[in-house]
Design a protein around this motif. Sequence first.
Motif, PDB file in Angstrom:
ATOM      1  N   GLY A  59      77.443 -12.146  50.807  1.00 60.42           N
ATOM      2  CA  GLY A  59      77.090 -11.385  49.615  1.00 60.42           C
ATOM      3  C   GLY A  59      77.777 -11.845  48.347  1.00 60.42           C
ATOM      4  O   GLY A  59      77.341 -11.483  47.247  1.00 60.42           O
ATOM      5  N   ASN A  60      78.831 -12.653  48.456  1.00 62.12           N
ATOM      6  CA  ASN A  60      79.538 -13.073  47.245  1.00 62.12           C
ATOM      7  C   ASN A  60      78.643 -13.906  46.337  1.00 62.12           C
ATOM      8  O   ASN A  60      78.683 -13.773  45.119  1.00 62.12           O
ATOM      9  CB  ASN A  60      80.796 -13.861  47.622  1.00 62.12           C
ATOM     10  N   VAL A  61      77.805 -14.747  46.931  1.00 59.43           N
ATOM     11  CA  VAL A  61      76.919 -15.574  46.121  1.00 59.43           C
ATOM     12  C   VAL A  61      75.859 -14.720  45.431  1.00 59.43           C
ATOM     13  O   VAL A  61      75.422 -15.026  44.312  1.00 59.43           O
ATOM     14  CB  VAL A  61      76.264 -16.689  46.973  1.00 59.43           C
ATOM     15  N   LEU A  62      75.443 -13.617  46.067  1.00 56.68           N
ATOM     16  CA  LEU A  62      74.493 -12.721  45.420  1.00 56.68           C
ATOM     17  C   LEU A  62      75.157 -11.952  44.282  1.00 56.68           C
ATOM     18  O   LEU A  62      74.537 -11.721  43.230  1.00 56.68           O
ATOM     19  CB  LEU A  62      73.902 -11.751  46.441  1.00 56.68           C
ATOM     20  N   ASP A  63      76.417 -11.566  44.477  1.00 51.40           N
ATOM     21  CA  ASP A  63      77.148 -10.929  43.372  1.00 51.40           C
ATOM     22  C   ASP A  63      77.240 -11.869  42.168  1.00 51.40           C
ATOM     23  O   ASP A  63      77.176 -11.437  41.019  1.00 51.40           O
ATOM     24  CB  ASP A  63      78.565 -10.560  43.821  1.00 51.40           C
ATOM     25  N   ALA A  64      77.381 -13.162  42.451  1.00 55.44           N
ATOM     26  CA  ALA A  64      77.552 -14.150  41.380  1.00 55.44           C
ATOM     27  C   ALA A  64      76.309 -14.293  40.513  1.00 55.44           C
ATOM     28  O   ALA A  64      76.380 -14.867  39.418  1.00 55.44           O
ATOM     29  CB  ALA A  64      77.923 -15.508  41.980  1.00 55.44           C
ATOM     30  N   LEU A  65      75.163 -13.773  40.969  1.00 52.24           N
ATOM     31  CA  LEU A  65      73.957 -13.848  40.141  1.00 52.24           C
ATOM     32  C   LEU A  65      74.142 -13.124  38.813  1.00 52.24           C
ATOM     33  O   LEU A  65      73.485 -13.454  37.819  1.00 52.24           O
ATOM     34  CB  LEU A  65      72.756 -13.259  40.893  1.00 52.24           C
ATOM     35  N   LEU A  66      75.038 -12.126  38.786  1.00 55.06           N
ATOM     36  CA  LEU A  66      75.341 -11.435  37.536  1.00 55.06           C
ATOM     37  C   LEU A  66      75.918 -12.387  36.494  1.00 55.06           C
ATOM     38  O   LEU A  66      75.772 -12.191  35.287  1.00 55.06           O
ATOM     39  CB  LEU A  66      76.342 -10.309  37.786  1.00 55.06           C
ATOM     40  N   LEU A  67      76.592 -13.439  36.978  1.00 55.48           N
ATOM     41  CA  LEU A  67      77.241 -14.392  36.085  1.00 55.48           C
ATOM     42  C   LEU A  67      76.343 -15.563  35.718  1.00 55.48           C
ATOM     43  O   LEU A  67      76.705 -16.404  34.889  1.00 55.48           O
ATOM     44  CB  LEU A  67      78.529 -14.918  36.736  1.00 55.48           C
ATOM     45  N   ALA A  68      75.163 -15.631  36.357  1.00 52.99           N
ATOM     46  CA  ALA A  68      74.231 -16.747  36.109  1.00 52.99           C
ATOM     47  C   ALA A  68      73.437 -16.496  34.840  1.00 52.99           C
ATOM     48  O   ALA A  68      72.202 -16.454  34.835  1.00 52.99           O
ATOM     49  CB  ALA A  68      73.306 -16.938  37.302  1.00 52.99           C
ATOM     50  N   SER A  69      74.143 -16.320  33.759  1.00 49.90           N
ATOM     51  CA  SER A  69      73.543 -16.031  32.458  1.00 49.90           C
ATOM     52  C   SER A  69      73.697 -17.252  31.560  1.00 49.90           C
ATOM     53  O   SER A  69      74.593 -18.086  31.755  1.00 49.90           O
ATOM     54  CB  SER A  69      74.250 -14.820  31.836  1.00 49.90           C
ATOM     55  N   THR A  70      72.838 -17.367  30.553  1.00 52.68           N
ATOM     56  CA  THR A  70      73.010 -18.458  29.600  1.00 52.68           C
ATOM     57  C   THR A  70      74.330 -18.325  28.844  1.00 52.68           C
ATOM     58  O   THR A  70      74.805 -19.299  28.259  1.00 52.68           O
ATOM     59  CB  THR A  70      71.858 -18.481  28.581  1.00 52.68           C
ATOM     60  N   VAL A  95      74.392 -25.094  29.629  1.00 49.04           N
ATOM     61  CA  VAL A  95      75.623 -25.734  29.148  1.00 49.04           C
ATOM     62  C   VAL A  95      75.286 -27.012  28.387  1.00 49.04           C
ATOM     63  O   VAL A  95      75.845 -27.284  27.310  1.00 49.04           O
ATOM     64  CB  VAL A  95      76.567 -26.041  30.325  1.00 49.04           C
ATOM     65  N   ASP A  96      74.371 -27.810  28.933  1.00 53.27           N
ATOM     66  CA  ASP A  96      73.971 -29.051  28.270  1.00 53.27           C
ATOM     67  C   ASP A  96      73.370 -28.777  26.896  1.00 53.27           C
ATOM     68  O   ASP A  96      73.669 -29.466  25.921  1.00 53.27           O
ATOM     69  CB  ASP A  96      72.950 -29.806  29.129  1.00 53.27           C
ATOM     70  N   ARG A  97      72.501 -27.790  26.832  1.00 53.98           N
ATOM     71  CA  ARG A  97      71.874 -27.476  25.548  1.00 53.98           C
ATOM     72  C   ARG A  97      72.907 -27.002  24.541  1.00 53.98           C
ATOM     73  O   ARG A  97      72.870 -27.387  23.367  1.00 53.98           O
ATOM     74  CB  ARG A  97      70.793 -26.411  25.743  1.00 53.98           C
ATOM     75  N   ASN A  98      73.833 -26.186  24.979  1.00 52.90           N
ATOM     76  CA  ASN A  98      74.884 -25.703  24.092  1.00 52.90           C
ATOM     77  C   ASN A  98      75.707 -26.872  23.557  1.00 52.90           C
ATOM     78  O   ASN A  98      76.043 -26.938  22.374  1.00 52.90           O
ATOM     79  CB  ASN A  98      75.777 -24.715  24.842  1.00 52.90           C
ATOM     80  N   ARG A  99      76.018 -27.819  24.438  1.00 48.90           N
ATOM     81  CA  ARG A  99      76.801 -28.994  24.027  1.00 48.90           C
ATOM     82  C   ARG A  99      76.007 -29.857  23.057  1.00 48.90           C
ATOM     83  O   ARG A  99      76.550 -30.395  22.090  1.00 48.90           O
ATOM     84  CB  ARG A  99      77.199 -29.816  25.254  1.00 48.90           C
ATOM     85  N   PRO A 105      55.755 -19.097  36.921  1.00 45.77           N
ATOM     86  CA  PRO A 105      56.862 -18.562  36.127  1.00 45.77           C
ATOM     87  C   PRO A 105      57.800 -19.681  35.667  1.00 45.77           C
ATOM     88  O   PRO A 105      58.029 -20.661  36.388  1.00 45.77           O
ATOM     89  CB  PRO A 105      57.574 -17.621  37.110  1.00 45.77           C
ATOM     90  N   LEU A 106      58.316 -19.539  34.484  1.00 44.07           N
ATOM     91  CA  LEU A 106      59.311 -20.463  33.931  1.00 44.07           C
ATOM     92  C   LEU A 106      60.446 -19.633  33.361  1.00 44.07           C
ATOM     93  O   LEU A 106      60.258 -18.479  32.980  1.00 44.07           O
ATOM     94  CB  LEU A 106      58.688 -21.323  32.821  1.00 44.07           C
ATOM     95  N   PHE A 107      61.629 -20.234  33.289  1.00 39.77           N
ATOM     96  CA  PHE A 107      62.740 -19.545  32.639  1.00 39.77           C
ATOM     97  C   PHE A 107      62.403 -19.360  31.159  1.00 39.77           C
ATOM     98  O   PHE A 107      61.981 -20.305  30.487  1.00 39.77           O
ATOM     99  CB  PHE A 107      64.038 -20.333  32.778  1.00 39.77           C
ATOM    100  N   THR A 108      62.615 -18.166  30.652  1.00 44.57           N
ATOM    101  CA  THR A 108      62.283 -17.899  29.255  1.00 44.57           C
ATOM    102  C   THR A 108      63.107 -18.765  28.316  1.00 44.57           C
ATOM    103  O   THR A 108      62.614 -19.222  27.290  1.00 44.57           O
ATOM    104  CB  THR A 108      62.511 -16.419  28.924  1.00 44.57           C
ATOM    105  N   PHE A 109      64.370 -19.019  28.665  1.00 46.32           N
ATOM    106  CA  PHE A 109      65.182 -19.824  27.756  1.00 46.32           C
ATOM    107  C   PHE A 109      64.710 -21.277  27.746  1.00 46.32           C
ATOM    108  O   PHE A 109      64.889 -21.987  26.747  1.00 46.32           O
ATOM    109  CB  PHE A 109      66.679 -19.717  28.093  1.00 46.32           C
ATOM    110  N   THR A 110      64.056 -21.729  28.823  1.00 44.92           N
ATOM    111  CA  THR A 110      63.460 -23.063  28.819  1.00 44.92           C
ATOM    112  C   THR A 110      62.253 -23.099  27.886  1.00 44.92           C
ATOM    113  O   THR A 110      62.093 -24.008  27.068  1.00 44.92           O
ATOM    114  CB  THR A 110      63.033 -23.467  30.240  1.00 44.92           C
TER     115      THR A 110
END
Length: 769
Positions: free
Chosen positions: A342-353, A385-389, A494-499
């Motif tokens: 479940g730790n990897v599922l919890d980490a989805l909260l952090l998978a933000s731009t 991260v790449d786009r931000n850089r 479906p595509l990522f909206t930020f893409t």
Amino acid sequence: MAAIRQRVPVPRDVPDGVCHNAYLGTVTLALVWNVRWEPPDRPVICWNASPDNIATSQTLAVVLMIHLIGVLSTGGVAVECRGDKGGGVALLGALIEAARALSTVVVAEEILKLDFRNKKLLVSECKKGYCVAALVDRAEDYVDTLLRVIAERIDASPIAVADGCVSDEHKAIVGQILDTYVVYEIDSTLESVMREVYEPLVSALQHHPTYSAHLSGHDNTQEESTEHWEQVVHDCVASIEHAVAYARTGQFEKTCAACMSLGGRWVRAAIGAGLLARNMTKTATPPVEVLDGLLDSLDDDSPLDDLARAAVGRLTGKTAPIDYAHSYRYAAENFQFHSEGGNVLDALLLASTYAARVPEFASRLVEFFRTHNMEIVAESITAAVDRNRLFNEIVYSITSYDGFREELERRRAQVTTAIGRIESALDVVASGDTSGRARVPALMGTLHLQNYITLMTAMAESPVLSAAERKRTLANVIKTYRQYFRPLLDVDLPLFTFTVNSVFQSMAVAMAEYYHLTTGEGRDLILADMADFLQSIYSLVKHGAPHIGEQLSLGVITTAVSPVLTMAGELHHAEVRLVLTAIGHQSVRDIDAQRLLDPRSFATNFANTLVTTASLSAKVLRGDTRDRVLSRAVWDILKTHCFFVTIGIVIRDDIMSATYLAAEAVDGFEESRLREVVDIVCMLNRVAVQNPAKYDYEVAVMAYPYLHFLVNAWKRLGDEDILNEAQGVMTTAVCAWRKYGFEEKAAELEGEFGRAITPYGGGTQSHVY
């Protein structure tokens, strides 16, 4: 040559405003041992300060950290400075005097550069004996042009020849010049813009017989459909194994539904997956009310639970962006990377731009997801991260091909794989396969395609490509969009909206840029492409869930396209609807809160709103209202670009748009303010070009809006300097267009401005061109 290994003694008791000869001598000695000349035409002294050097004095360390722009008289005496902290000016003056003593070849109008680790001190000499200095950490080629402009203004002013004495008169003259060009803080607010610029536009649209229809129903008020979401909940399998498997294939809506059904400690994972699903197009997503209701099931006040509350709070309007940022960073600092269930599922909260703003943590998070075979999640973070850089380090600071050669080669290798994945996805869809096998290659391919398009567009905006090379590059970008991305918008993938957002922003810029390189049929075709482009965006916003429009940077898109359509005299239904939707989705309060907390973000949002509103106003408003609205908007647009230049960011296409809008606003300014506008517009265009002899094609590309402005300003003011500037621009631009094989562009300029300029002179070169 290596940095000095001996420590340079620096007195710690140097008071403000005093230059000690002993200190000057020690710095001069240090410089003597580290002189490196770079011929042919610009002497450069590089003092490579080692940690030993700077560790000897906290005072010197402060100097190296300051981003400072100032004017100094002889002896290093400060006349006026901006951005100064503490005693920095005294030590800055000492360094400049030391460099002057060594550099016997320095003459007026040359730029002296001193390297301080990762920063540069730039010094421009005035003919009257003053020097203009700036401490910068990037884009020094742009900033040194700004220093030359300031130096020329000082020489043209009534200030006395420098003799080391500084009076109130000296300060007033130099202060006024610096205030014109150097802006560290934007005074206006978005709230005032909405009241004085936007509201008159909306009022005109509501009462105008031609445009009133464009307003009806522009606000997408459709409610989120729960029917599709309930079907997802019904169809998913509620187990941890299935929840993880869904996430690995990008089916975050099913991961959310599965974790919701499990309840208990999996509620946090459900919220994280639900947020990811809401950041995708053409996906059945959990309504905000569902996610908000899940917050009641959180068991404790752990950092991840706080982040879940903050993330959902952003959707409901209960949490400000700054509070979400704090919650994210706190959760990142306390997240435990382990392999327990479940730790990897919890980490989805952090998978933000937002992870892009915490790059070290993002790197660990990417590896963590890869360890659990969640490549889509890992790549989405990597792409952010790449786009931000790209935007922070490359996009607005490209001044030479060497500056991004390695980056470009890496992107070209990546895009080959990306295009293969997209073609595979489209083939699966074309075969009638509805199993969802196309989702993964479509998502993975577009993640890399977006940043390739971003970099190629940035390269085409930079001064490193000739006009012909630029046109080919832009044509390739537009072709790539048409061939590989546009088809994905028309199928049920479906595509990522930020893409999608990233590609839309780049394409808006690319199409606008291409417009300036075309004439005749080619221009008609690109205008048709723009109309189709805007319609495709509007369709996505109109027919998608309401939150899709909120996640797209519609203001950035319309900022690039609307000024071009205004130049072309075109107004499209989709353009009006998108501009109104973009501004309607803004939180004026949140944006104004950024003015001091995050001035760069505020400036971006502020300028985008002004440019899009002014572009529509130029087409819709009439008479005194038009003059009042345009002059108010243009003044703030220009001062915002002064802010960007001050912090080392030059956005050439936006400067062209600002210049065109300034031309349209000339009649709305009082004479004294118009003269300031002329000074700022000339500075911005000069900084954007840098070197007219070397980058004559840049002069050509920027010529139309600039000449439009200069001619209108000259007609109003009758100033011979403005006419000379217009003649110089005209001569350089026409010669450049013909030199690079753009005969039709040369003829276009001559036909548009020849009669207004040439009867009054023979194309005399201006002091700039």
